[in-house]
Write an enzyme that holds these catalytic residues in place. Sequence first.
Site, mmCIF file in Angstrom:
data_model
loop_
_atom_site.group_PDB
_atom_site.id
_atom_site.type_symbol
_atom_site.label_atom_id
_atom_site.label_comp_id
_atom_site.label_asym_id
_atom_site.label_seq_id
_atom_site.Cartn_x
_atom_site.Cartn_y
_atom_site.Cartn_z
ATOM 1 N N ARG A 152 0.853 -1.178 0.000
ATOM 2 C CA ARG A 152 0.000 0.000 0.000
ATOM 3 C C ARG A 152 0.899 1.241 0.000
ATOM 4 O O ARG A 152 1.980 1.237 0.604
ATOM 5 C CB ARG A 152 -0.869 -0.001 1.257
ATOM 6 C CG ARG A 152 -1.877 1.126 1.326
ATOM 7 C CD ARG A 152 -2.686 0.999 2.594
ATOM 8 N NE ARG A 152 -3.566 2.156 2.780
ATOM 9 C CZ ARG A 152 -4.196 2.415 3.911
ATOM 10 N NH1 ARG A 152 -4.047 1.614 4.956
ATOM 11 N NH2 ARG A 152 -4.965 3.473 4.007
ATOM 12 N N HIS A 153 0.448 2.269 -0.673
ATOM 13 C CA HIS A 153 1.206 3.527 -0.684
ATOM 14 C C HIS A 153 1.418 4.033 0.741
ATOM 15 O O HIS A 153 0.672 3.680 1.671
ATOM 16 C CB HIS A 153 0.464 4.587 -1.511
ATOM 17 C CG HIS A 153 -0.871 4.959 -0.941
ATOM 18 N ND1 HIS A 153 -1.017 5.816 0.135
ATOM 19 C CD2 HIS A 153 -2.109 4.573 -1.284
ATOM 20 C CE1 HIS A 153 -2.297 5.943 0.424
ATOM 21 N NE2 HIS A 153 -2.989 5.199 -0.414
ATOM 22 N N GLY A 154 2.405 4.890 0.921
ATOM 23 C CA GLY A 154 2.680 5.478 2.229
ATOM 24 C C GLY A 154 1.609 6.469 2.658
ATOM 25 O O GLY A 154 0.730 6.862 1.872
ATOM 26 N N GLU A 155 1.727 6.880 3.885
ATOM 27 C CA GLU A 155 0.742 7.783 4.487
ATOM 28 C C GLU A 155 0.657 9.122 3.750
ATOM 29 O O GLU A 155 1.650 9.655 3.271
ATOM 30 C CB GLU A 155 1.130 8.051 5.943
ATOM 31 C CG GLU A 155 0.160 8.956 6.676
ATOM 32 C CD GLU A 155 0.758 9.531 7.944
ATOM 33 O OE1 GLU A 155 0.356 9.080 9.014
ATOM 34 O OE2 GLU A 155 1.629 10.429 7.848
ATOM 35 N N LEU A 189 -4.301 13.255 4.206
ATOM 36 C CA LEU A 189 -5.713 12.900 4.343
ATOM 37 C C LEU A 189 -5.896 11.583 5.088
ATOM 38 O O LEU A 189 -6.931 11.362 5.705
ATOM 39 C CB LEU A 189 -6.400 12.890 2.980
ATOM 40 C CG LEU A 189 -6.509 14.276 2.331
ATOM 41 C CD1 LEU A 189 -7.114 14.202 0.949
ATOM 42 C CD2 LEU A 189 -7.303 15.241 3.198
ATOM 43 N N ARG A 200 0.354 9.315 -4.933
ATOM 44 C CA ARG A 200 0.794 8.581 -3.743
ATOM 45 C C ARG A 200 1.378 7.209 -4.067
ATOM 46 O O ARG A 200 2.293 6.750 -3.384
ATOM 47 C CB ARG A 200 -0.323 8.501 -2.709
ATOM 48 C CG ARG A 200 -1.648 7.954 -3.190
ATOM 49 C CD ARG A 200 -2.722 8.346 -2.175
ATOM 50 N NE ARG A 200 -4.024 7.765 -2.413
ATOM 51 C CZ ARG A 200 -4.999 8.363 -3.096
ATOM 52 N NH1 ARG A 200 -4.807 9.545 -3.644
ATOM 53 N NH2 ARG A 200 -6.185 7.773 -3.219
ATOM 54 N N GLU A 237 -7.661 4.235 -6.921
ATOM 55 C CA GLU A 237 -8.573 3.975 -5.802
ATOM 56 C C GLU A 237 -10.005 4.281 -6.205
ATOM 57 O O GLU A 237 -10.264 5.029 -7.148
ATOM 58 C CB GLU A 237 -8.152 4.818 -4.587
ATOM 59 C CG GLU A 237 -8.986 4.600 -3.336
ATOM 60 C CD GLU A 237 -8.935 3.188 -2.790
ATOM 61 O OE1 GLU A 237 -9.526 2.271 -3.428
ATOM 62 O OE2 GLU A 237 -8.366 2.977 -1.701
#
EC number: 5.4.2.11
Length: 194
Positions: free
Chosen positions: A6-9, A12, A56, A78
């Site tokens: 999963r992409h980093g933080e 949002l 992201r 997404e």
Amino acid sequence: MIYLIRHGETLLNQEKKFYGSLDVSLTETGKKQSRQIAEKLKEIYFSNIYVSQLKRTLETAEIVRPEEQYYVLSELNEKSFGAWEGLSADQIEASYKKQWQAWLDAPLEKAPPEAESFKQFKHRVLHGFSKIEGTLAENPQTDILIVGHLGVLRVLDHYFNHYSTDFWSCDYQQGMYTMYRYENNSYQLEGRNN
């Protein structure tokens, strides 16, 4: 082997807001998470790396594999949350009380106003993944990396497990990776690392 991350933080994420199709960058924490993944996966050679069109995932991939090219698939974007994007749950409930409750009661059947339905989203993601699956069928021993979004990774996880798992229990934390082995037209969970 398929590696899913999963992409980093993002900001949002921090603010706990819905932001499916909004194009936002990683925070410093997100960049740190991506560097941690890069260190964990540094010995793996990926024949192909797939990302969505959104910053992201691209920024995460650039940190994880700075010297390599990526295949950008819009199908891996997404899910759009329409009118709810950029809003917190409290803000949505205040402005869209009936629709919010309907979505909470049946999130896979109801869609936010102006949003993509879950059925459309799932179809889109699996159509995109079918392009990746073709590569796997030709060379099942190859290692590929998909840098994705939580919703996208849940759709893939659900598909890999023949829809036998609870969709919401597929939890992809930022800074971790999951491995699936592809053999005999089937997917086997090999492990999760966090």
